[in-house]
Design a protein around this motif. Structure first.
Motif, mmCIF file in Angstrom:
data_model
loop_
_atom_site.group_PDB
_atom_site.id
_atom_site.type_symbol
_atom_site.label_atom_id
_atom_site.label_comp_id
_atom_site.label_asym_id
_atom_site.label_seq_id
_atom_site.Cartn_x
_atom_site.Cartn_y
_atom_site.Cartn_z
ATOM 1 N N ARG A 36 4.587 20.845 -5.021
ATOM 2 C CA ARG A 36 5.296 20.970 -6.573
ATOM 3 C C ARG A 36 6.211 19.845 -7.078
ATOM 4 O O ARG A 36 6.303 19.403 -7.911
ATOM 5 N N SER A 37 6.748 18.940 -5.643
ATOM 6 C CA SER A 37 7.400 18.005 -6.003
ATOM 7 C C SER A 37 6.805 16.882 -6.455
ATOM 8 O O SER A 37 7.249 16.073 -7.094
ATOM 9 N N PHE A 38 5.281 16.871 -6.482
ATOM 10 C CA PHE A 38 4.771 15.732 -7.137
ATOM 11 C C PHE A 38 4.585 15.675 -8.718
ATOM 12 O O PHE A 38 5.174 15.352 -9.483
ATOM 13 N N LYS A 67 -3.773 15.933 -5.439
ATOM 14 C CA LYS A 67 -3.024 15.769 -6.983
ATOM 15 C C LYS A 67 -3.483 14.860 -7.855
ATOM 16 O O LYS A 67 -3.638 14.879 -8.944
ATOM 17 N N ILE A 68 -3.728 13.511 -7.185
ATOM 18 C CA ILE A 68 -4.097 12.171 -7.961
ATOM 19 C C ILE A 68 -5.155 12.347 -8.441
ATOM 20 O O ILE A 68 -5.696 12.100 -9.609
ATOM 21 N N GLU A 69 -6.322 12.915 -7.777
ATOM 22 C CA GLU A 69 -7.711 12.962 -8.109
ATOM 23 C C GLU A 69 -8.061 13.981 -9.272
ATOM 24 O O GLU A 69 -8.516 13.939 -10.117
ATOM 25 N N GLU A 70 -6.934 15.093 -9.082
ATOM 26 C CA GLU A 70 -6.910 16.091 -10.310
ATOM 27 C C GLU A 70 -6.398 15.641 -11.651
ATOM 28 O O GLU A 70 -6.965 15.883 -12.765
ATOM 29 N N GLU A 71 -5.351 14.749 -11.557
ATOM 30 C CA GLU A 71 -4.619 13.920 -12.872
ATOM 31 C C GLU A 71 -5.855 13.075 -13.296
ATOM 32 O O GLU A 71 -5.868 13.062 -14.420
ATOM 33 N N ILE A 72 -6.457 12.423 -12.511
ATOM 34 C CA ILE A 72 -7.654 11.415 -12.961
ATOM 35 C C ILE A 72 -8.632 12.339 -13.612
ATOM 36 O O ILE A 72 -8.969 11.877 -14.768
ATOM 37 N N GLU A 73 -9.148 13.037 -13.131
ATOM 38 C CA GLU A 73 -10.148 13.992 -13.680
ATOM 39 C C GLU A 73 -9.811 14.522 -14.938
ATOM 40 O O GLU A 73 -10.282 14.542 -16.084
ATOM 41 N N TYR A 74 -8.238 15.110 -14.920
ATOM 42 C CA TYR A 74 -8.072 15.819 -16.340
ATOM 43 C C TYR A 74 -7.754 14.698 -17.337
ATOM 44 O O TYR A 74 -7.989 14.767 -18.466
ATOM 45 N N ARG A 85 0.790 -1.151 -0.017
ATOM 46 C CA ARG A 85 -0.003 -0.014 0.111
ATOM 47 C C ARG A 85 0.888 1.347 0.184
ATOM 48 O O ARG A 85 1.763 1.228 0.673
ATOM 49 N N GLU A 86 0.463 2.200 -0.937
ATOM 50 C CA GLU A 86 1.245 3.297 -1.030
ATOM 51 C C GLU A 86 0.753 4.274 0.209
ATOM 52 O O GLU A 86 -0.238 4.274 0.510
ATOM 53 N N GLN A 87 1.848 5.046 0.724
ATOM 54 C CA GLN A 87 1.461 5.963 1.743
ATOM 55 C C GLN A 87 1.459 7.558 1.209
ATOM 56 O O GLN A 87 2.268 7.691 0.478
ATOM 57 N N LEU A 88 0.126 8.017 1.285
ATOM 58 C CA LEU A 88 -0.308 9.293 0.641
ATOM 59 C C LEU A 88 -0.650 10.211 1.622
ATOM 60 O O LEU A 88 -1.307 10.039 2.603
ATOM 61 N N THR A 89 -0.251 11.433 1.417
ATOM 62 C CA THR A 89 -0.869 12.552 2.172
ATOM 63 C C THR A 89 -2.073 13.038 1.812
ATOM 64 O O THR A 89 -2.461 12.694 0.411
ATOM 65 N N GLN A 90 -2.796 13.918 2.494
ATOM 66 C CA GLN A 90 -4.191 14.626 1.791
ATOM 67 C C GLN A 90 -3.782 15.313 0.344
ATOM 68 O O GLN A 90 -4.476 15.401 -0.509
ATOM 69 N N GLU A 91 -2.661 15.893 0.363
ATOM 70 C CA GLU A 91 -2.218 16.752 -0.513
ATOM 71 C C GLU A 91 -1.848 15.676 -2.029
ATOM 72 O O GLU A 91 -2.272 16.149 -3.209
ATOM 73 N N LEU A 96 -4.038 4.956 -11.152
ATOM 74 C CA LEU A 96 -4.275 6.098 -10.133
ATOM 75 C C LEU A 96 -5.412 5.674 -9.090
ATOM 76 O O LEU A 96 -5.390 5.870 -8.182
ATOM 77 N N GLU A 97 -6.404 4.964 -9.813
ATOM 78 C CA GLU A 97 -7.611 4.916 -8.908
ATOM 79 C C GLU A 97 -7.548 3.720 -8.166
ATOM 80 O O GLU A 97 -7.806 3.614 -6.949
ATOM 81 N N LYS A 98 -6.630 2.707 -8.787
ATOM 82 C CA LYS A 98 -6.164 1.551 -7.790
ATOM 83 C C LYS A 98 -5.391 2.166 -6.536
ATOM 84 O O LYS A 98 -5.495 1.750 -5.383
ATOM 85 N N MET A 99 -4.378 3.064 -6.979
ATOM 86 C CA MET A 99 -3.521 3.410 -5.860
ATOM 87 C C MET A 99 -4.302 4.296 -4.938
ATOM 88 O O MET A 99 -4.100 3.997 -3.701
ATOM 89 N N LEU A 100 -5.189 5.149 -5.414
ATOM 90 C CA LEU A 100 -6.113 5.667 -4.393
ATOM 91 C C LEU A 100 -6.977 4.659 -3.303
ATOM 92 O O LEU A 100 -7.095 4.909 -2.041
#
Length: 166
Positions: A164-166, A12-19, A2-8, A64-68
């Motif tokens: 920004r580093s993402f 960003k992942i949700e924004e990329e999926i939407e785009y 499992r990936e460790q993710l912050t809320q940020e 990305l969806e699986k990661m989330l």
């Protein structure tokens, strides 16, 4: 794992999926449609390239969806005197007698060439929760490791830099 993710990270992942769903998918479908109109599909390089790009985008969306879905959300909060996520840390490597500065980040933001190390790396795991002045053993394998000393911790590493580093 499992990936460790912050809320940020999640944002960003949700924004990329939407785009990718709203913009890239539409462009890719249009490119396939246009290439298909050029005739014989068996020898149509544009068609095959457009299909490949479309499939690549769809694959990235699924990834990305699986990661989330499987991610473990971690906090950037830590005690004032302890190393935490998004903190810059000055580390002295005893064997090399060198000092390096690293920023602790989640695994998807890790880039050791840019001074960002993942919480899941051996050094990241070892540093997390320690204080300035601590001497830490970094375990690399069952039989190997090295010692580092935490020289300083910079808690002011701003969140915008992390995004920004993402």
């Amino acid at each position: 794992m499992r990936e460790q993710l912050t809320q940020e990270d999640v944002k960003k992942i949700e924004e990329e999926i939407e785009y990718r769903k709203l913009v890239v998918r539409k462009e890719a479908l249009e490119a396939v449609k246009e290439a298909r109109a050029h005739g014989d599909l068996s020898e149509n390089f544009e068609y095959h390239a457009a299909k490949k790009d479309k499939n690549k985008n769809e694959s990235r969306i699924r990834y990305l969806e699986k990661m989330l879905k499987t991610a473990r959300i971690v906090t950037t909060q830590s005690k004032d005197d302890e190393i935490g996520l998004n903190n810059k840390v000055e580390v002295f490597f005893e064997e090399e007698e060198e000092t390096e500065i690293y920023k602790l980040v989640t695994s998807i933001r890790g880039n050791s060439l840019d001074g960002r190390i993942s919480l899941e790396s051996p050094l990241g795991k070892a540093l997390l929760g320690h204080k300035a002045g601590d001497r830490i053993y970094v375990k690399v394998s069952e039989s190997a490791g090295y010692h580092v000393v935490v020289k300083s911790i910079d808690k002011t590493a701003d969140e915008e830099d992390a995004i920004r580093s993402f």
